[in-house]
Design an enzyme around this catalytic site. Structure first.
Site, short mmCIF file in Angstrom:
data_model
loop_
_atom_site.label_atom_id
_atom_site.label_comp_id
_atom_site.label_asym_id
_atom_site.label_seq_id
_atom_site.Cartn_x
_atom_site.Cartn_y
_atom_site.Cartn_z
N HIS A 95 0.91 -1.16 0.00
CA HIS A 95 0.00 0.00 0.00
C HIS A 95 0.95 1.20 0.00
CE1 HIS A 95 -3.90 2.00 1.59
NE2 HIS A 95 -3.01 2.97 1.39
N HIS A 97 3.21 4.26 0.37
CA HIS A 97 3.47 5.09 1.55
C HIS A 97 4.81 5.79 1.40
CE1 HIS A 97 4.92 0.99 2.27
NE2 HIS A 97 5.92 1.53 2.94
P1 AMP Z 1 8.10 -0.70 3.41
O1 AMP Z 1 9.20 -1.67 3.76
O2 AMP Z 1 8.56 0.50 2.64
O3 AMP Z 1 6.91 -1.41 2.79
O4 AMP Z 1 7.63 -0.10 4.79
C1 AMP Z 1 6.64 -0.69 5.57
C2 AMP Z 1 6.81 -0.10 6.95
O5 AMP Z 1 5.61 -0.33 7.65
C3 AMP Z 1 7.94 -0.74 7.76
O6 AMP Z 1 8.88 0.27 8.12
C4 AMP Z 1 7.21 -1.32 8.97
O7 AMP Z 1 7.93 -1.17 10.17
C5 AMP Z 1 5.91 -0.54 9.00
N1 AMP Z 1 4.76 -1.22 9.60
C6 AMP Z 1 4.34 -2.47 9.36
N2 AMP Z 1 3.24 -2.75 10.08
C7 AMP Z 1 2.96 -1.61 10.77
C8 AMP Z 1 1.93 -1.26 11.70
N3 AMP Z 1 0.97 -2.11 12.07
N4 AMP Z 1 1.96 -0.01 12.24
C9 AMP Z 1 2.93 0.87 11.88
N5 AMP Z 1 3.91 0.60 11.01
C10 AMP Z 1 3.93 -0.63 10.46
ZN ZN Z 2 -4.34 -0.91 1.44
#
Ligand code: AMP
Ligand code: ZN
Length: 104
Positions: A95, A97
């Protein structure tokens, strides 16, 4: 909304995640596994799997304004931004971000 998407669930309030900032286009919350003293994620409300699936160019402008707002809210004057696209580049959550990382 994608049913098995953790960020869609967060946006729907299923985990009670606190938002640093939110508006009609996006939410901002703290990364659960911070890689900097301040590490926030700017996430569009609409489910877009990654930058490769992005079609709405205006959304990117909204997301970057969200980065600025979130940085202000967190008291960051200086920060790094990062978008991971694709598993091999380290994208874990499908998703779109923007990571915002800085120190107070
Ligand atoms: P990416 O590796 O760019 O997809 O980043 C995903 C990020 O989402 C990682 O830095 C995770 O630590 C973070 N993440 C995953 N699950 C959660 C959650 N439930 N709440 C907050 N951050 C999350
Ligand atoms: Zn989503």
């Amino acid at each position: 909304m994608s049913e098995d998407c953790i960020f869609c669930k967060i946006i729907n309030g299923e985990f009670g995640t606190e938002f640093v900032y939110e508006n009609e286009h996006l939410v901002v919350f703290n990364d659960i596994n911070p890689k900097a003293p301040v590490h926030m994620l700017v996430v569009p409300r609409v489910h877009v799997a990654s930058l490769n699936e992005l079609e709405d160019k205006n959304l990117m402008g909204e997301l970057l304004m969200g980065v600025k707002k979130a940085a202000e809210k967190a008291g960051l004057k200086s920060y790094r931004t990062q978008i991971n696209t694709g598993k091999e580049a380290g994208q874990e959550v499908s998703h779109l971000h923007i990571h915002v990382m800085g120190r107070k």
